[in-house]
Design a protein around this motif. Structure first.
Motif, PDB file in Angstrom:
ATOM      1  N   VAL A 175      34.401 -12.930  17.659  1.00  0.00           N
ATOM      2  CA  VAL A 175      33.383 -13.932  17.344  1.00  0.00           C
ATOM      3  C   VAL A 175      33.576 -14.465  15.925  1.00  0.00           C
ATOM      4  O   VAL A 175      33.556 -15.676  15.689  1.00  0.00           O
ATOM      5  N   VAL A 176      33.759 -13.559  14.978  1.00  0.00           N
ATOM      6  CA  VAL A 176      33.940 -13.965  13.583  1.00  0.00           C
ATOM      7  C   VAL A 176      35.166 -14.865  13.442  1.00  0.00           C
ATOM      8  O   VAL A 176      35.136 -15.875  12.736  1.00  0.00           O
ATOM      9  N   SER A 177      36.250 -14.522  14.142  1.00  0.00           N
ATOM     10  CA  SER A 177      37.485 -15.304  14.017  1.00  0.00           C
ATOM     11  C   SER A 177      37.300 -16.731  14.518  1.00  0.00           C
ATOM     12  O   SER A 177      37.974 -17.651  14.046  1.00  0.00           O
ATOM     13  N   LYS A 178      36.385 -16.912  15.460  1.00  0.00           N
ATOM     14  CA  LYS A 178      36.150 -18.251  16.012  1.00  0.00           C
ATOM     15  C   LYS A 178      35.142 -19.036  15.167  1.00  0.00           C
ATOM     16  O   LYS A 178      35.328 -20.228  14.913  1.00  0.00           O
ATOM     17  N   ILE A 179      34.090 -18.366  14.733  1.00  0.00           N
ATOM     18  CA  ILE A 179      32.987 -19.070  14.065  1.00  0.00           C
ATOM     19  C   ILE A 179      33.153 -19.091  12.552  1.00  0.00           C
ATOM     20  O   ILE A 179      32.880 -20.094  11.894  1.00  0.00           O
ATOM     21  N   LYS A 180      33.586 -17.962  11.980  1.00  0.00           N
ATOM     22  CA  LYS A 180      33.726 -17.874  10.522  1.00  0.00           C
ATOM     23  C   LYS A 180      35.097 -17.285  10.168  1.00  0.00           C
ATOM     24  O   LYS A 180      35.191 -16.171   9.632  1.00  0.00           O
ATOM     25  N   PHE A 194      36.174 -15.283   7.001  1.00  0.00           N
ATOM     26  CA  PHE A 194      35.822 -13.889   6.762  1.00  0.00           C
ATOM     27  C   PHE A 194      36.909 -12.920   7.223  1.00  0.00           C
ATOM     28  O   PHE A 194      36.798 -11.716   7.009  1.00  0.00           O
ATOM     29  N   LEU A 195      37.953 -13.416   7.878  1.00  0.00           N
ATOM     30  CA  LEU A 195      39.013 -12.540   8.364  1.00  0.00           C
ATOM     31  C   LEU A 195      39.878 -12.021   7.222  1.00  0.00           C
ATOM     32  O   LEU A 195      39.970 -12.645   6.161  1.00  0.00           O
ATOM     33  N   ASN A 196      40.500 -10.869   7.463  1.00  0.00           N
ATOM     34  CA  ASN A 196      41.443 -10.325   6.487  1.00  0.00           C
ATOM     35  C   ASN A 196      42.830 -10.931   6.714  1.00  0.00           C
ATOM     36  O   ASN A 196      43.148 -11.393   7.808  1.00  0.00           O
ATOM     37  N   ASN A 197      43.634 -10.892   5.691  1.00  0.00           N
ATOM     38  CA  ASN A 197      44.983 -11.452   5.792  1.00  0.00           C
ATOM     39  C   ASN A 197      45.961 -10.377   6.256  1.00  0.00           C
ATOM     40  O   ASN A 197      46.871  -9.959   5.543  1.00  0.00           O
ATOM     41  N   ASP A 255      44.348  -9.373  12.385  1.00  0.00           N
ATOM     42  CA  ASP A 255      43.395 -10.484  12.280  1.00  0.00           C
ATOM     43  C   ASP A 255      44.071 -11.816  12.585  1.00  0.00           C
ATOM     44  O   ASP A 255      43.466 -12.703  13.195  1.00  0.00           O
ATOM     45  N   LYS A 256      45.320 -11.967  12.171  1.00  0.00           N
ATOM     46  CA  LYS A 256      46.033 -13.207  12.462  1.00  0.00           C
ATOM     47  C   LYS A 256      46.265 -13.378  13.963  1.00  0.00           C
ATOM     48  O   LYS A 256      46.108 -14.480  14.510  1.00  0.00           O
ATOM     49  N   LEU A 257      46.597 -12.274  14.647  1.00  0.00           N
ATOM     50  CA  LEU A 257      46.789 -12.338  16.102  1.00  0.00           C
ATOM     51  C   LEU A 257      45.477 -12.657  16.818  1.00  0.00           C
ATOM     52  O   LEU A 257      45.455 -13.444  17.772  1.00  0.00           O
ATOM     53  N   ILE A 258      44.392 -12.033  16.365  1.00  0.00           N
ATOM     54  CA  ILE A 258      43.079 -12.311  16.965  1.00  0.00           C
ATOM     55  C   ILE A 258      42.730 -13.790  16.786  1.00  0.00           C
ATOM     56  O   ILE A 258      42.256 -14.452  17.711  1.00  0.00           O
ATOM     57  N   LEU A 306      44.760 -16.358  16.382  1.00  0.00           N
ATOM     58  CA  LEU A 306      45.603 -17.196  17.232  1.00  0.00           C
ATOM     59  C   LEU A 306      45.133 -17.161  18.685  1.00  0.00           C
ATOM     60  O   LEU A 306      45.159 -18.174  19.387  1.00  0.00           O
ATOM     61  N   THR A 307      44.679 -15.998  19.127  1.00  0.00           N
ATOM     62  CA  THR A 307      44.205 -15.861  20.510  1.00  0.00           C
ATOM     63  C   THR A 307      42.874 -16.584  20.714  1.00  0.00           C
ATOM     64  O   THR A 307      42.703 -17.346  21.673  1.00  0.00           O
ATOM     65  N   THR A 308      41.923 -16.367  19.808  1.00  0.00           N
ATOM     66  CA  THR A 308      40.596 -16.947  19.994  1.00  0.00           C
ATOM     67  C   THR A 308      40.580 -18.451  19.787  1.00  0.00           C
ATOM     68  O   THR A 308      39.668 -19.128  20.270  1.00  0.00           O
ATOM     69  N   SER A 309      41.544 -18.971  19.070  1.00  0.00           N
ATOM     70  CA  SER A 309      41.569 -20.423  18.850  1.00  0.00           C
ATOM     71  C   SER A 309      41.712 -21.181  20.163  1.00  0.00           C
ATOM     72  O   SER A 309      41.377 -22.365  20.246  1.00  0.00           O
ATOM     73  N   LYS A 310      42.183 -20.495  21.193  1.00  0.00           N
ATOM     74  CA  LYS A 310      42.371 -21.137  22.498  1.00  0.00           C
ATOM     75  C   LYS A 310      41.183 -20.915  23.436  1.00  0.00           C
ATOM     76  O   LYS A 310      41.161 -21.434  24.549  1.00  0.00           O
TER      77      LYS A 310
END
Length: 264
Positions: free
Chosen positions: A141-146, A149-152, A156-159, A161-165
């Motif tokens: 949810v965070v990766s899509k909305i905010k 707030f993700l870590n580098n 987190d980068k894989l999450i 890329l997945t949620t962006s779709k």
């Protein structure tokens, strides 16, 4: 920010919420710092700036519906629309003449949090798996909305890329599924967990025999319910909660416009 004014608003809001929940026969009790306040201070902890209420998941939807229909204040609920990402509800009331900002959501006003308590595994390993699934769902949810707030890191980068779709409704359904599947897998368990807790795995768990009954306590001139097993619950979460923390460890979660960049 004037905490005296905020506490007055919070107590009026608590009175309204209590009336609505009791009129609709919805069991509830104070949890977290609010339960400590009832036991140790006889009211809101002097430096606290919200009130926390726990409601078992089976009653939570009914509680939210009753509040939406009868409460005069704004209520933020877990949804699939993307404007509010927390897994619990907030009932918010503006404080006349003051800007009071919640640092986590940027919601303006005094608020009471309503936390659904979900069945989880009786075993430590099962709880670990359930907690991991929730954290993964919330990270989605965070990766899509905010995404800021993700870590580098690679995960987190894989999450991201997945949620962006994925669509916003889908990712919220995933997050909620990871929480609520406990009702079907662990529905007969004697253990509950507050997935909105900031304290991590097994800190804020509730055993059935601790919350099956409540008792009334004085809370700034009114009676409030707390779980009869409050001492075991609070010691598990906070340690020796009857000792007032030193001033440097007392903190507020709200930030005014003037001090929102300060470290509290």
């Amino acid at each position: 920010m004037n905490l005296h004014n905020e506490h007055e608003i919070l107590l009026k809001l608590l009175d309204e919420i209590q009336r609505i929940l009791e009129d609709n026969n919805i069991p509830y009790f104070l949890i977290g710092g609010s339960a400590i306040g009832a036991v140790r201070n006889g009211g809101i902890i002097p430096w606290d700036d919200d009130i926390d209420i726990g409601i078992q998941r089976e009653y939570f939807t009914g509680a939210v519906q009753a509040l939406k229909q009868n409460c005069q204040s704004k209520i933020y609920i877990p949804s699939s629309k993307g404007e509010y990402i927390l897994p619990f509800a907030k009932v918010v009331k503006k404080i006349p003449g003051e800007e009071v900002i919640d640092s986590e959501t940027n919601i303006n006003g005094a608020y009471i949090d309503l936390f659904p308590l979900d069945h989880t595994s009786n075993s430590e390993f099962g709880r670990l798996i359930h907690y991991f699934l929730f954290k993964l769902g919330h990270k989605i949810v965070v990766s899509k909305i905010k995404p800021e707030f993700l870590n580098n890191n690679l995960i987190d980068k894989l999450i991201y890329l997945t949620t962006s779709k994925l669509s916003i409704p889908i990712i919220f359904k995933l997050r909620d599924y990871y929480i609520k599947f406990g009702a079907s897998v662990f529905g007969e368990s004697n253990t509950f967990f507050n997935f909105g807790s900031p304290y991590g795995l097994d800190k804020e768990i509730y055993y059935k025999n601790e919350i099956l009954k409540t008792q009334s306590m004085d809370f700034s001139g009114r009676k409030v319910p707390i779980a009869t097993g409050y001492d075991r619950i609070l010691r598990r979460t906070y340690g020796n909660y009857m000792v007032t923390p030193p001033k440097g460890r007392q903190h507020q979660k709200h930030l005014s416009e003037e001090n929102k960049d300060d470290i509290l």
